[in-house]
Design an enzyme around this catalytic site. Structure first.
Site, PDB file in Angstrom:
ATOM      1  N   HIS A 149      -3.503  -5.666   0.917  1.00  0.00           N
ATOM      2  CA  HIS A 149      -2.925  -5.906   2.246  1.00  0.00           C
ATOM      3  C   HIS A 149      -2.945  -7.392   2.607  1.00  0.00           C
ATOM      4  CE1 HIS A 149      -2.493  -1.759   3.734  1.00  0.00           C
ATOM      5  NE2 HIS A 149      -3.554  -1.484   3.002  1.00  0.00           N
ATOM      6  N   CYS A 192       0.841  -1.212   0.000  1.00  0.00           N
ATOM      7  CA  CYS A 192       0.000   0.000   0.000  1.00  0.00           C
ATOM      8  C   CYS A 192       0.873   1.258   0.000  1.00  0.00           C
ATOM      9  CB  CYS A 192      -0.967  -0.059   1.170  1.00  0.00           C
ATOM     10  SG  CYS A 192      -2.394   1.014   0.957  1.00  0.00           S
ATOM     11  N   GLU A 220      -1.273  -8.844   4.803  1.00  0.00           N
ATOM     12  CA  GLU A 220      -1.104  -9.019   6.253  1.00  0.00           C
ATOM     13  C   GLU A 220      -2.447  -9.061   6.984  1.00  0.00           C
ATOM     14  OE1 GLU A 220      -0.647  -6.268   4.616  1.00  0.00           O
ATOM     15  OE2 GLU A 220      -1.025  -4.470   5.807  1.00  0.00           O
TER      16      GLU A 220
END
Lengths: 80, 223
Positions: B196, B86, B198
């Site tokens: 993302h 990002c 994660e």
């Protein structure tokens, strides 16, 4: 002291959705015949030098290093 | 394998990233502040998401010029893996470590949703855990993820397999050219991606599709 204005604009061929939205808004306000809007940025700087050639050289370095992203943007420098 | 997470003012996904790396590698990453000029000996450096320097000037532009990024560049040149997610991706393109630029979303809106990603190249240090052509789920949350690169550079990138992720099944959230969601550098050790991963690594997230990126980069695919 030298005052300068740096103008940063998108290169031709780079899509400008913000410009498009502004163009649409102008149309909806009744401004007819606006064929294209491209938006950009203006930086007004004051430099502590009297040497115009040096100022121009410094400003060019500033544009290349930070003020413009030369992948997508052009810049122009005007000493005022 | 050891990892490091960069911290800069305005980045706010560092905690998520630290949690993901800790969970997957079994050891907590070291954190590195923006003024550091040296990065500890690690195998993977991660630049997390957020809004470094308030997205002033251009997203990632100011962060890309902080001292720590020179240290990241030196590590990358030595072959250390670098992952930017990002805002981290935006910082990497602004630093010139990845080709192209990330522009305002074509919708002009901030998008926060789940998209589908196609693994275009599964032969990279970051995607070995996946199969080529595999479609995975992944969340996105950004305002400036519209990837742009000149045609000539794009062609060279495609020839070298540098387009790693593409938005699949019509889920392109930002108008990126060719639905590009993630790219690697020519050497293949620097990956930038807008989604993302994660945030999709454990059951509590509702899926583990993002885990493979970390498992690949940290060399713990079998674990």
């Amino acid at each position: 002291m030298i005052k300068a204005r740096v103008t940063v604009t998108l290169k031709n061929g780079v899509l400008d959705p913000q410009g498009k939205a502004i163009e649409g808004a102008l149309g909806s306000l009744g401004f007819e015949g606006v064929h294209q809007v491209r938006q950009g940025k203006v930086f007004d700087l004051e430099l502590e030098t009297a040497d115009r050639a040096k100022a121009e050289e410094e400003l060019k370095a500033m544009c290349e290093k930070l003020l413009a992203n030369t992948v997508i943007e052009n810049y122009s420098i005007a000493l005022l | 394998m050891k990892s490091a997470v960069l911290q800069l003012p305005g980045l706010n996904r560092d905690r998520d990233m630290i949690a993901a790396l800790t969970r997957i590698s079994g050891q907590a990453p070291v954190t590195v502040w923006q003024t550091e000029t040296e990065i500890p000996d690690v195998d993977l450096i991660v630049i997390p998401g957020g809004f470094s320097y308030g997205d002033y000037l251009r997203c990632g532009a100011i962060a890309a010029r902080m001292p720590v990024m020179q240290a990241v560049r030196e590590k990358a040149e030595k072959g250390v893996k670098v992952l930017g997610v990002c805002n981290g991706f935006q910082i990497l393109v602004e630093a010139g470590m990845l080709p192209g630029a990330l522009m305002r979303n074509s919708s002009l809106k901030f998008v926060c949703k789940e998209v589908k990603l196609e693994v275009v190249n599964a032969d990279t240090d970051f995607t070995r855990a996946y199969a080529e052509g595999q479609i995975i789920r992944c969340p996105v949350a950004h305002h400036d993820g519209n990837y742009f690169v000149e045609d000539e550079t794009l062609k060279a990138m495609q020839d070298k397999g540098q387009v790693v992720f593409r938005y699949a099944d019509g889920t392109n959230p930002n108008g990126s050219m060719l639905d590009i969601a993630g790219v690697v550098n020519e050497r293949g050790n620097v990956l930038g991606m807008m989604p993302h991963p994660e945030n999709l690594i454990e059951a509590a997230h509702g899926g583990t599709d993002g885990r493979g990126i970390f498992a690949s980069a940290l060399d713990v695919i079998a674990a």
